[in-house]
Design a protein around this motif. Structure first.
Motif, PDB file in Angstrom:
ATOM      1  N   GLU A   1       0.729  -1.198  -0.047  1.00 20.92           N
ATOM      2  CA  GLU A   1      -0.104  -0.010  -0.120  1.00 20.92           C
ATOM      3  C   GLU A   1       1.020   1.200   0.016  1.00 20.92           C
ATOM      4  OE1 GLU A   1      -2.860  -0.229   3.322  1.00 20.92           O
ATOM      5  OE2 GLU A   1      -3.660  -2.114   2.475  1.00 20.92           O
ATOM      6  N   ARG A   2       1.972   1.296   0.811  1.00 13.72           N
ATOM      7  CA  ARG A   2       2.971   2.613   0.733  1.00 13.72           C
ATOM      8  C   ARG A   2       3.520   2.521  -0.484  1.00 13.72           C
ATOM      9  NH1 ARG A   2       4.451   0.312   5.640  1.00 13.72           N
ATOM     10  NH2 ARG A   2       6.310  -0.691   4.991  1.00 13.72           N
ATOM     11  N   LEU A   3       3.887   1.626  -1.198  1.00 17.42           N
ATOM     12  CA  LEU A   3       4.575   1.617  -2.473  1.00 17.42           C
ATOM     13  C   LEU A   3       3.579   2.189  -3.542  1.00 17.42           C
ATOM     14  CD1 LEU A   3       6.906  -1.500  -2.243  1.00 17.42           C
ATOM     15  CD2 LEU A   3       7.471   0.868  -2.128  1.00 17.42           C
ATOM     16  N   VAL A   4       2.548   1.764  -3.506  1.00 17.20           N
ATOM     17  CA  VAL A   4       1.337   2.244  -4.301  1.00 17.20           C
ATOM     18  C   VAL A   4       1.132   3.689  -4.357  1.00 17.20           C
ATOM     19  CG1 VAL A   4      -0.830   2.060  -5.089  1.00 17.20           C
ATOM     20  CG2 VAL A   4       0.293  -0.263  -4.869  1.00 17.20           C
ATOM     21  N   GLU A   5       0.892   4.225  -3.005  1.00 15.27           N
ATOM     22  CA  GLU A   5       0.852   5.560  -2.818  1.00 15.27           C
ATOM     23  C   GLU A   5       2.062   6.517  -3.289  1.00 15.27           C
ATOM     24  OE1 GLU A   5      -0.003   6.260   1.316  1.00 15.27           O
ATOM     25  OE2 GLU A   5      -1.596   4.886   1.279  1.00 15.27           O
TER      26      GLU A   5
END
Length: 104
Positions: free
Chosen positions: A77-81
Motif C-alpha cells: 500500500e505504501r509503495l502504491v501511494e
C-alpha cells in the motif's frame, strides 16, 4: 469371477496411490490428534479441515506467516501511494508525456 477381482485390484492400486502420496499418513495424524483431544470439538469436520491443511505447521509458524502477510500488504500500500506521488511529480516536470507519446 474375474469380474469380481477387478474392483479389488483397483481398490488396492488406489490404496497404494494414497499411501505413496502421503495421504494416509496425513489423515492418520489428524485423526490421532482428534482422538487425543481432552475435550472433543463441537465440529469434528472443521477440526479435520483446520488440522489437515496445517499439517507440519505449528501455531507459531502460522502466526509468523500471518504477520508477514500483513507487513507485506502494508508495504505494498505504501509503495502504491509512493508510486502515485512520483507519477504526479513527474507529470509536473514533463507535461507533454501525459498522452504517452515521447519526443525523440
Amino acid at each position: 469371477m474375474a469380474h469380481y477381482r477387478a474392483p479389488d485390484t483397483k481398490r488396492e492400486q488406489f490404496r497404494r496411490y494414497l499411501e505413496k502420496a502421503g495421504v494416509v499418513d496425513s489423515l492418520t495424524s489428524v485423526l490421532v490428534a482428534l482422538y487425543e483431544q481432552q475435550e472433543r470439538p463441537s465440529n469434528a469436520l472443521e477440526f479435520v479441515k483446520q488440522n489437515l491443511g496445517a499439517a507440519g505447521l505449528d501455531s507459531t509458524d502460522t502466526e509468523a506467516l500471518q504477520q508477514e502477510v500483513l507487513d507485506l500488504r502494508q508495504k505494498c500500500e505504501r509503495l502504491v501511494e509512493e508510486n502515485g506521488d512520483l507519477k504526479t511529480r513527474l507529470q509536473r516536470y514533463e507535461p507533454g508525456s501525459e498522452d504517452g507519446a515521447t519526443a525523440d
